[in-house]
Enzyme design. Structure first.
Site, PDB file in Angstrom:
ATOM      1  N   CYS A  28       1.056  -1.130   0.114  1.00  0.00           N
ATOM      2  CA  CYS A  28      -0.182  -0.041  -0.010  1.00  0.00           C
ATOM      3  C   CYS A  28       0.901   1.365  -0.139  1.00  0.00           C
ATOM      4  CB  CYS A  28      -0.925   0.099   1.227  1.00  0.00           C
ATOM      5  SG  CYS A  28      -1.814   1.433   1.515  1.00  0.00           S
ATOM      6  N   CYS A  76      -1.421   3.844  -6.223  1.00  0.00           N
ATOM      7  CA  CYS A  76      -1.995   3.147  -5.426  1.00  0.00           C
ATOM      8  C   CYS A  76      -2.404   1.737  -6.037  1.00  0.00           C
ATOM      9  CB  CYS A  76      -3.337   3.898  -5.237  1.00  0.00           C
ATOM     10  SG  CYS A  76      -4.609   3.132  -4.473  1.00  0.00           S
ATOM     11  N   THR A  77      -1.899   0.735  -5.004  1.00  0.00           N
ATOM     12  CA  THR A  77      -2.226  -0.496  -5.704  1.00  0.00           C
ATOM     13  C   THR A  77      -3.579  -0.987  -6.074  1.00  0.00           C
ATOM     14  OG1 THR A  77      -2.408  -1.345  -3.240  1.00  0.00           O
ATOM     15  CG2 THR A  77      -0.001  -1.461  -4.083  1.00  0.00           C
ATOM     16  N   HIS A  78      -4.435  -0.328  -5.624  1.00  0.00           N
ATOM     17  CA  HIS A  78      -5.782  -0.472  -6.025  1.00  0.00           C
ATOM     18  C   HIS A  78      -5.975  -0.096  -7.525  1.00  0.00           C
ATOM     19  CE1 HIS A  78      -7.266  -0.627  -1.832  1.00  0.00           C
ATOM     20  NE2 HIS A  78      -8.183  -1.109  -2.156  1.00  0.00           N
TER      21      HIS A  78
HETATM   22  N1  DGL Z   1      -3.940   0.504  -1.713  1.00  0.00           N
HETATM   23  C1  DGL Z   1      -3.653   1.875  -1.257  1.00  0.00           C
HETATM   24  C2  DGL Z   1      -2.506   2.517  -1.849  1.00  0.00           C
HETATM   25  O1  DGL Z   1      -1.579   1.896  -2.535  1.00  0.00           O
HETATM   26  C3  DGL Z   1      -4.583   2.876  -0.650  1.00  0.00           C
HETATM   27  C4  DGL Z   1      -6.146   2.862  -0.596  1.00  0.00           C
HETATM   28  C5  DGL Z   1      -6.719   3.340   0.369  1.00  0.00           C
HETATM   29  O2  DGL Z   1      -6.736   2.797   1.412  1.00  0.00           O
HETATM   30  O3  DGL Z   1      -7.004   4.781   0.129  1.00  0.00           O
HETATM   31  O4  DGL Z   1      -2.150   3.755  -1.634  1.00  0.00           O
END
Ligand code: DGL
Length: 256
Positions: A75, A181-183
């Site tokens: 993350c 962001c990994t999402h």
């Molecule tokens: N997946 C997370 C990242 O890489 C963040 C998403 C979140 O919780 O806002 O930053």
């Protein structure tokens, strides 16, 4: 004592880090990965650094119950908020992820490099120092609300969000898009269809997987034998979320 047979703990605020996990499994198929998504407290990216640090401590102590040999913060937001804190406290290696600005800068053709990330990532000291090194042509692009669309597998919502976002850029002046962001990595195939081919799309997953490999090697922690495995867990509603996490893991193996 040989610690190399212990699992590697991996966490994110939710399902995003599963894209990083998929990249790590490809590079290190013999390792045992324990993934914990802190879905109960997601999103991290619109919270304060102190709040994220508090949630990170809880998630990490859950993973520590399983005797992990190393920790991967999958993350960008939590890496910025808590990697230094964890490294100072832990006696096992802590690997973080950051926006892949360097390859984007190397691809620079005279235009702009858009860095899509959470509002908190873009505010952090860690990101500002990355910008000092590789961000001469980079423009931060906060994307509040986008991770939720990935968590909910809302493809239509994500497409509308991205259409709106890309419509606000002058695309002919964009050279690269950094997925900070990994999402957002799960949206890469959709973005690829929506953006002109000459625009490079980068993310930090492969770099993080390679860094994990290097660190395990240098600490003598690479697993020598045995079947690899992946365990997915969430702090949220497992019955509802585990099927989503498994689907995203399969998708992650295709795209990461
Ligand atoms: N997946 C997370 C990242 O890489 C963040 C998403 C979140 O919780 O806002 O930053």
């Amino acid at each position: 004592m040989d610690l190399s047979n212990r699992p590697i703990g991996v966490f994110d605020s939710g399902v995003g880090g599963i894209s990083t996990l998929a990249a790590m499994v490809k590079i290190l198929p013999g390792e045992q990965f324990l993934y914990l998504g802190d879905t109960l407290h997601a999103p991290y990216g619109t919270k304060t650094t102190e709040e994220v640090q508090m949630y990170v401590r809880r998630v990490v102590s859950e993973l520590e119950k399983k005797q992990i040999k190393a920790l991967v913060i999958a993350c960008n937001t939590a890496t910025g908020a808590a990697a230094a804190m964890l490294r100072a406290e832990k006696d096992y290696p802590v690997i973080g992820i950051e926006p892949a600005l360097k390859p984007a800068e190397e691809h620079w053709r005279g235009g702009r490099i858009l860095v899509m990330a959470t509002p908190l990532t873009l505010k952090q000291e860690k990101f500002l120092s990355l910008m000092d090194r590789f961000g001469a042509h980079a423009v931060p692009q906060p994307c509040p609300g986008l991770m939720e669309l990935v968590e909910n597998e809302d493809e239509k919502g994500a497409e509308a969000y991205l259409e709106n976002l890309f419509g606000s850029w002058e695309l002919e002046q964009v050279d690269a898009v950094v997925l900070g962001c990994t999402h957002y990595v799960f949206l890469k195939p959709m973005m690829r269809r929506m953006l002109p081919e000459r625009i490079l799309i980068t993310d930090g997953n492969l770099g993080t997987a390679r860094q994990l490999q290097r660190v395990l090697e240098s600490h003598g922690l690479l697993r020598k034998a045995g079947e690899g495995s992946v365990t997915l867990q969430t702090t949220g509603n497992s019955e509802m979320l585990l099927p989503v996490m498994s689907r995203l893991y399969a998708k992650g193996l295709e795209i990461s």
